[in-house]
Write a protein that holds these residues in place. Structure first.
Motif, mmCIF file in Angstrom:
data_model
loop_
_atom_site.group_PDB
_atom_site.id
_atom_site.type_symbol
_atom_site.label_atom_id
_atom_site.label_comp_id
_atom_site.label_asym_id
_atom_site.label_seq_id
_atom_site.Cartn_x
_atom_site.Cartn_y
_atom_site.Cartn_z
ATOM 1 N N VAL A 37 39.305 32.348 117.830
ATOM 2 C CA VAL A 37 38.068 32.851 117.201
ATOM 3 C C VAL A 37 38.353 33.294 115.767
ATOM 4 C CG1 VAL A 37 37.056 33.634 119.392
ATOM 5 C CG2 VAL A 37 38.436 35.230 118.034
ATOM 6 N N VAL A 39 37.100 36.296 113.199
ATOM 7 C CA VAL A 39 36.423 37.594 113.293
ATOM 8 C C VAL A 39 36.091 38.101 111.899
ATOM 9 C CG1 VAL A 39 37.584 38.191 115.455
ATOM 10 C CG2 VAL A 39 38.575 38.926 113.292
ATOM 11 N N ILE A 79 52.043 31.738 121.950
ATOM 12 C CA ILE A 79 52.355 31.384 120.563
ATOM 13 C C ILE A 79 52.679 29.892 120.451
ATOM 14 C CG2 ILE A 79 54.064 31.715 118.722
ATOM 15 C CD1 ILE A 79 54.300 34.657 119.756
ATOM 16 N N ARG A 93 46.641 36.117 115.643
ATOM 17 C CA ARG A 93 46.982 37.509 115.961
ATOM 18 C C ARG A 93 47.108 37.610 117.477
ATOM 19 N NH1 ARG A 93 42.116 40.852 113.224
ATOM 20 N NH2 ARG A 93 41.763 39.532 111.399
ATOM 21 N N ILE A 94 48.353 37.602 117.942
ATOM 22 C CA ILE A 94 48.581 37.645 119.388
ATOM 23 C C ILE A 94 48.077 38.997 119.913
ATOM 24 C CG2 ILE A 94 50.359 37.468 121.163
ATOM 25 C CD1 ILE A 94 49.795 34.905 119.504
ATOM 26 N N PRO A 95 47.317 38.983 121.017
ATOM 27 C CA PRO A 95 46.742 40.233 121.527
ATOM 28 C C PRO A 95 47.800 41.309 121.793
ATOM 29 C CG PRO A 95 45.770 38.367 122.661
ATOM 30 C CD PRO A 95 46.876 37.816 121.810
ATOM 31 N N ILE A 96 47.441 42.552 121.526
ATOM 32 C CA ILE A 96 48.348 43.673 121.752
ATOM 33 C C ILE A 96 48.574 43.875 123.249
ATOM 34 C CG2 ILE A 96 48.644 46.154 121.462
ATOM 35 C CD1 ILE A 96 46.944 46.004 118.976
ATOM 36 N N VAL A 128 41.709 35.661 124.331
ATOM 37 C CA VAL A 128 40.975 35.393 123.096
ATOM 38 C C VAL A 128 41.925 35.728 121.953
ATOM 39 C CG1 VAL A 128 39.013 36.057 121.662
ATOM 40 C CG2 VAL A 128 38.758 35.940 124.150
ATOM 41 N N VAL A 129 42.068 34.812 121.003
ATOM 42 C CA VAL A 129 43.032 35.006 119.921
ATOM 43 C C VAL A 129 42.350 34.794 118.573
ATOM 44 C CG1 VAL A 129 45.228 34.246 118.932
ATOM 45 C CG2 VAL A 129 44.902 34.192 121.411
ATOM 46 N N ALA A 130 42.348 35.845 117.751
ATOM 47 C CA ALA A 130 41.816 35.706 116.390
ATOM 48 C C ALA A 130 42.822 34.925 115.559
ATOM 49 C CB ALA A 130 41.574 37.085 115.793
ATOM 50 N N CYS A 176 34.082 39.597 124.540
ATOM 51 C CA CYS A 176 34.016 40.000 123.127
ATOM 52 C C CYS A 176 32.682 40.666 122.786
ATOM 53 C CB CYS A 176 34.221 38.793 122.219
ATOM 54 S SG CYS A 176 35.837 38.034 122.411
#
Lengths: 180, 180, 180, 180
Positions: A37, A39, A79, A93-96, A128-130, A176
């Motif tokens: 996605v 953002v 990744i 940006r890999i989710p925290i 979901v990955v920005a 989201c």
């Protein structure tokens, strides 16, 4: 109509392709699915990226997908598969949190559950990955198209997706907060 | 020992301070809490940021906190309060999902639940927020200190936090998969 | 067409109705929303319960809703409001995790965000709650109707819901893995 | 000290034990982990159930664990493994949401990540499951002990668990809002 069989399998460095064929009918295989996605500054999803794929004689839209390999962390698999499908400058940006927003269970038997993959029983951890960078279609995809959340949720897009992935896409939009 | 009363209240443009004092004893007030973190390239939390505050005669460590104002979205309240506590160049990555990882219920009665705020009944939506930029302590904080997840989870740090916020910090670490 | 103004407000034992009217335009008010469901033995949602309400001159379908009172926990508010809307023998299974599956932000300005309540700025913590017992409509509702997940997600049902609550219902179905 | 190798493997009806041995070193295997809990009327966790196991010459405490079989849903694997470890009258309430609260990645290499299983690379979807009925230890367990959330989180209990499962237990308590 095609099905999830088109979810590309990367060459396994650990099992021969023949062994993998055998195992596919014996064990559930662990996959990741990712919904790329864009953002805005407030973190709200403005666009959703879908891969455009030519499978057999049909064009379909697909999520990022791929196997988790032996001794590979889910983060690393995420990744690696994002890079495989979106190229090396996508800057994901890999989710925290390592917890997926959903788990998609693909069964080889059509109609058994929401997700189908004629080739295998695959269980995909979905994220979901920005992505901030530039996305380039890989050899597996003709293109990457970016849709608004409304378009992505539409029945038109649903018709272009296979194996039940549109259901997973709608769940991602719900997660989201952009599913109406 | 101090308590959550030290959670700073920004001036309300909508209610006079006197009206707000009255309302604090009549209604639960909506807050946000944020746990600022540094993440590595794989998205894993490497450091946790805590505000160092001088309240009355004690030094304490605190999470980012602040009210959600009338007609303000939770996202905007999160951005505004992060800027208030971390400065304007912290470059926070606001979470894609608007759902908090936890809800912290601060009660004015000590020992009633995990969280305490002598001033009010506050319900805080809690988020973990990766920050890429430089964090500068605001007027409310003496400093921002960065700790490893192990240090952050320790009993030593727990003793420096008030109002039960260390419990929320541990839940944040658990959510990120870095609580051992 | 009616709006979320019809979300019933229980008498406040803490603020007079006149004071509450005042505060509604000054502060976000904390609410809970609940989606009652029937589940099968495997925990999968088989039916979704919606309240049938007569507001002014229109019939609408609604989720369980109500305020969190001063010094009340979110869990207790959830239990109290479920009993208010479903009766005393609904036997709800209150969720083990106190984290909502979504947060619905209702703004008094129509079109500002997904949710609307002409009366106030309300922020609702939303939960899916399995009910095992018998549900009886309260004075606020004409009836409770049970729909399959497919029916509940449909555009027909969306048209009967106000204030954007159908978006929240779809998110609940997504959370439960039954949104297609 | 023992390790997660003791996580019992049920006989596979699909792969011979010899084939499974082979595959264990080639592919991540999909597991479920479950944390059985007792909840009070308000849904809050009052007790946590741990299996008491005699492995080799040591006594350890363990979570419910087991494989997801070919063509088995995660829900069904959860039900089957709960019955295997807690008996047939435990009356588990299978979670409404099919999304795990955490994913535990067990690697055969000790120290690689939080979880260890000398036998294999196992990826476990972890769920908290309320049980209302009577739990009976199976052949794999000597007993089931019920602890308060505080006891369960303690370092004493951590010392009795192997393979990093205590970290998962703490995350479960955090998820339920009962980790202090």
């Amino acid at each position: 109509m095609t099905d999830m069989a088109e979810m590309p399998s990367e060459p396994s460095g650990w099992l021969s392709e023949r062994e993998l064929q055998h195992v596919r009918r014996e064990l559930p295989l662990l996959y990741i699915n990712a919904v790329p996605v864009r953002v805005d500054a407030a973190g709200e999803v403005s666009e959703v990226g879908l891969l455009l794929r030519a499978d057999d004689d049909a064009i379909s839209r697909a999520l990022v997908a791929g196997r988790v390999l032996f001794h590979e962390t889910v983060r690393d698999a995420l990744i690696r598969n994002l890079e495989k499908d979106l190229g090396s400058v996508a800057m994901p940006r890999i989710p925290i949190s390592p917890t997926p927003f959903a788990v998609a269970e693909y069964f080889p038997t059509e109609g058994y559950g929401a997700f189908h993959d004629s080739r295998q029983h695959a269980v995909a951890l979905a994220f979901v990955v920005a992505v901030d960078g530039s996305c380039e279609p890989s050899q597996n995809a003709l293109d990457i198209v970016w849709l608004s959340p409304e378009e992505a949720a539409s029945d038109d897009v649903a018709r272009d997706m296979t194996g039940g992935q549109h259901s997973l896409l709608r769940r991602a939009l719900a997660h989201c907060g952009v599913l109406r």
